[in-house]
Design a protein around this motif. Structure first.
Motif, PDB file in Angstrom:
ATOM      1  N   ARG A  19       0.840  -1.193   0.000  1.00  0.00           N
ATOM      2  CA  ARG A  19       0.000   0.000   0.000  1.00  0.00           C
ATOM      3  C   ARG A  19       0.873   1.240   0.000  1.00  0.00           C
ATOM      4  O   ARG A  19       2.004   1.235   0.510  1.00  0.00           O
ATOM      5  N   ASP A  20       0.324   2.299  -0.579  1.00  0.00           N
ATOM      6  CA  ASP A  20       0.963   3.609  -0.573  1.00  0.00           C
ATOM      7  C   ASP A  20      -0.057   4.575   0.017  1.00  0.00           C
ATOM      8  O   ASP A  20      -0.988   5.008  -0.677  1.00  0.00           O
ATOM      9  N   ASN A  21       0.101   4.892   1.290  1.00  0.00           N
ATOM     10  CA  ASN A  21      -0.889   5.731   1.958  1.00  0.00           C
ATOM     11  C   ASN A  21      -0.908   7.151   1.393  1.00  0.00           C
ATOM     12  O   ASN A  21      -1.941   7.819   1.426  1.00  0.00           O
ATOM     13  N   ALA A  22       0.204   7.606   0.873  1.00  0.00           N
ATOM     14  CA  ALA A  22       0.243   8.945   0.290  1.00  0.00           C
ATOM     15  C   ALA A  22      -0.621   9.026  -0.958  1.00  0.00           C
ATOM     16  O   ALA A  22      -1.140  10.092  -1.305  1.00  0.00           O
ATOM     17  N   LYS A  23      -0.784   7.894  -1.637  1.00  0.00           N
ATOM     18  CA  LYS A  23      -1.580   7.852  -2.857  1.00  0.00           C
ATOM     19  C   LYS A  23      -2.943   7.217  -2.628  1.00  0.00           C
ATOM     20  O   LYS A  23      -3.706   7.040  -3.587  1.00  0.00           O
TER      21      LYS A  23
END
Length: 122
Positions: free
Chosen positions: A70-74
């Motif tokens: 996962r990429d929380n910024a995206k």
């Protein structure tokens, strides 16, 4: 309103790879647990993989070829699928759980995407 939108499905030959993406919108994503499930024709929806808000992941033991991230910024969660087999053919669904802890039970998830078709040819 929470929305989950999957992408990246398609037709691939056996042994190939695909990377599914799920983009979330509508509420803070970083504290959610996220999961991937799949459903083949005539079968129950089954757990594939899940990841907690902190990045701790679990994957069904029969699907060790798959990796969730996962990429929380995206606001996006991914499922990298390698060495695909014809039996991996299914609609793949992204799901969100508005608690940080993962679950393998689809009933524990609060939001679902529309699904993306993955077809693996032999």
């Amino acid at each position: 309103q929470v929305q989950l939108v999957e992408s990246g499905g398609g037709l691939v030959q056996a042994g190939g790879s695909l990377r599914l993406s799920c983009a979330a919108s509508g509420r803070p994503f970083s504290r959610w647990a996220m999961g991937w499930f799949r459903q083949a024709p005539g079968k129950e929806r089954e757990f594939v993989s899940a990841i907690s808000w902190s990045g701790s992941s679990s994957t069904d033991s029969l699907k060790g070829r798959f990796t969730i991230s996962r990429d929380n910024a995206k606001n996006t969660v991914y499922l990298q699928m390698n060495s695909l087999k014809p039996e991996d053919t299914a609609v793949y669904y992204c799901a969100a759980r508005i608690v940080p802890v993962t679950s393998t039970n689809p009933d524990d998830y609060d939001y679902w995407g529309q699904g993306t078709q993955v077809t693996v040819s032999s």
